[in-house]
Design an enzyme around this catalytic site. Structure first.
Site, PDB file in Angstrom:
ATOM      1  N   ASP A 270       0.835  -1.195   0.000  1.00 39.10           N
ATOM      2  CA  ASP A 270       0.000   0.000   0.000  1.00 39.10           C
ATOM      3  C   ASP A 270       0.878   1.256   0.000  1.00 39.10           C
ATOM      4  O   ASP A 270       1.657   1.463   0.926  1.00 39.10           O
ATOM      5  CB  ASP A 270      -0.907  -0.023   1.231  1.00 39.10           C
ATOM      6  CG  ASP A 270      -1.910   1.113   1.254  1.00 39.10           C
ATOM      7  OD1 ASP A 270      -1.831   1.999   0.389  1.00 39.10           O
ATOM      8  OD2 ASP A 270      -2.779   1.111   2.142  1.00 39.10           O
ATOM      9  N   GLY A 296      -1.964  -5.249  -1.597  1.00 33.47           N
ATOM     10  CA  GLY A 296      -1.970  -3.809  -1.775  1.00 33.47           C
ATOM     11  C   GLY A 296      -2.990  -3.122  -0.893  1.00 33.47           C
ATOM     12  O   GLY A 296      -3.483  -3.690   0.087  1.00 33.47           O
ATOM     13  N   HIS A 297      -3.332  -1.890  -1.255  1.00 36.94           N
ATOM     14  CA  HIS A 297      -4.280  -1.077  -0.490  1.00 36.94           C
ATOM     15  C   HIS A 297      -5.638  -1.761  -0.382  1.00 36.94           C
ATOM     16  O   HIS A 297      -6.276  -1.736   0.667  1.00 36.94           O
ATOM     17  CB  HIS A 297      -4.408   0.280  -1.187  1.00 36.94           C
ATOM     18  CG  HIS A 297      -5.345   1.237  -0.525  1.00 36.94           C
ATOM     19  ND1 HIS A 297      -5.091   1.796   0.707  1.00 36.94           N
ATOM     20  CD2 HIS A 297      -6.533   1.754  -0.935  1.00 36.94           C
ATOM     21  CE1 HIS A 297      -6.085   2.612   1.043  1.00 36.94           C
ATOM     22  NE2 HIS A 297      -6.968   2.602   0.065  1.00 36.94           N
ATOM     23  N   PHE A 298      -6.074  -2.365  -1.472  1.00 38.65           N
ATOM     24  CA  PHE A 298      -7.303  -3.162  -1.474  1.00 38.65           C
ATOM     25  C   PHE A 298      -6.887  -4.627  -1.372  1.00 38.65           C
ATOM     26  O   PHE A 298      -6.836  -5.349  -2.367  1.00 38.65           O
ATOM     27  CB  PHE A 298      -8.102  -2.912  -2.750  1.00 38.65           C
ATOM     28  CG  PHE A 298      -8.648  -1.513  -2.861  1.00 38.65           C
ATOM     29  CD1 PHE A 298      -9.823  -1.150  -2.222  1.00 38.65           C
ATOM     30  CD2 PHE A 298      -7.982  -0.556  -3.613  1.00 38.65           C
ATOM     31  CE1 PHE A 298     -10.329   0.139  -2.327  1.00 38.65           C
ATOM     32  CE2 PHE A 298      -8.480   0.739  -3.731  1.00 38.65           C
ATOM     33  CZ  PHE A 298      -9.659   1.084  -3.082  1.00 38.65           C
TER      34      PHE A 298
END
Length: 328
Positions: A270, A296-298
């Site tokens: 992220d 990652g971020h999601f």
């Protein structure tokens, strides 16, 4: 061992394996038949709010709060994996997804306002007790709901959502300048926040295995961001993000005082937030369960099975402790 005994043993093993396979298929089919994902709308204060729902309403409720520029669609993998044991509800905020997008001239796009609408959404659906899953913008929405009605929240799951000023990191320099002087920085902010490159980076971050990510994730979101009215809606809401920074000490104080059951999930790739943020939560809640994932971020983009398994363990442990406490 005689040949007849060998044949009998092998036949027995085959029968057992066939029974297990049949039972597994039947269980999967039963879940699919009896726990479908439903796509619904409800009227909340004159707005049509879209939401996804799965699982029995008699099961413990998980209220799923999405981030930018996503919608309840980001939680589809959890609805597919946890509906056998939990009641999952994921609304789209006003201005997002399939919910109404009221004109910014007639609707204040602030986190206070959205939290109020989602609070009213839970009341309309009769959700009186739930675990909050908060991702990105879900943090500012969810923590406002927590402080307004702490008795409704049984546990917190934080996934790449910030509650500390340091957690915003260096990437937020342009965004802080926008808060200080909106007129002078709006054009730069929109490029920084709403461009195709930024939309893709939010998903992939610095993960070298780009091939794991479905490009539809960011191309669909970019199309959404380029829909009529969206640039203004998202700029208005992001300008209000500065109020979250002011509220961080209140959220931290609540966590420190109440020590809620807390699960922190974080994608190590992220780039939206500072990587030290997960451990800051542990400083607030000493018993916090923290998992930094190869994602990652999601994080649900690539790690839905791992996240679902972690959630099951956390929720089962929390439920067992609560029962033990109540029995004493």
């Amino acid at each position: 061992m005689s040949r007849s005994h060998e044949v009998h043993l092998i036949s027995g093993l085959i029968a057992i394996l066939l029974t297990i396979a049949t039972a597994s298929r039947a269980q999967t089919k039963d879940i699919a038949m009896h726990e479908p994902i439903l796509y619904r709308t409800v009227n909340v204060d004159g707005l049509t709010i879209f939401y996804r729902e799965a699982g029995s309403k008699n099961a413990p409720t998980l209220l799923l709060l999405h981030g930018l520029p996503s919608s309840s669609r980001m939680f589809q993998p959890l609805l597919q994996r946890l509906a056998d044991s939990y009641h999952l509800v994921g609304p789209d905020y006003p201005g997002f997804g399939h919910s109404d997008w009221p004109d910014p001239k007639q609707f204040n796009y602030t986190f206070d306002h959205i939290a109020h609408i989602i609070d009213r959404f839970t009341e309309t659906l009769g959700l009186t007790h739930y675990t909050l899953y908060m991702q990105d913008y879900g943090g500012p929405v969810g923590f406002r709901m927590v402080l307004a009605h702490p008795e409704r929240v049984s546990a917190l799951i934080v996934q790449d959502a910030v509650s500390h000023n340091e957690g915003l990191g260096i990437n937020w320099t342009t965004r802080r300048a926008f808060w200080a002087d909106r007129a002078g920085h709006e054009e730069v902010l929109r490029k920084n926040l709403l461009s195709l490159d930024a939309t893709k980076t939010r998903h992939v971050g610095d993960d070298p295995r780009v091939e794991l990510y479905d490009p539809d994730l960011w191309t669909d979101e970019y199309a959404f961001l380029n829909s009529p009215g969206q640039a203004q809606i998202q700029s208005d809401l992001f300008y209000d993000y500065r109020t979250n920074v002011d509220a961080y000490p209140k959220w931290q104080s609540w966590m420190q005082k109440n020590q809620p059951p807390l699960l922190v999930l974080w994608g190590q790739h992220d780039l939206s937030f500072d990587p030290g943020e997960p451990e800051r939560y542990r400083k607030d809640v000493s018993s916090a369960e923290v998992h930094v994932l190869d994602a990652g971020h999601f994080a649900l983009d690539t790690k839905p099975d791992e996240i679902a398994q972690i959630m099951r363990g956390f929720l089962q442990t929390h439920t067992a402790r609560r029962r033990s406490t109540s029995n004493h």
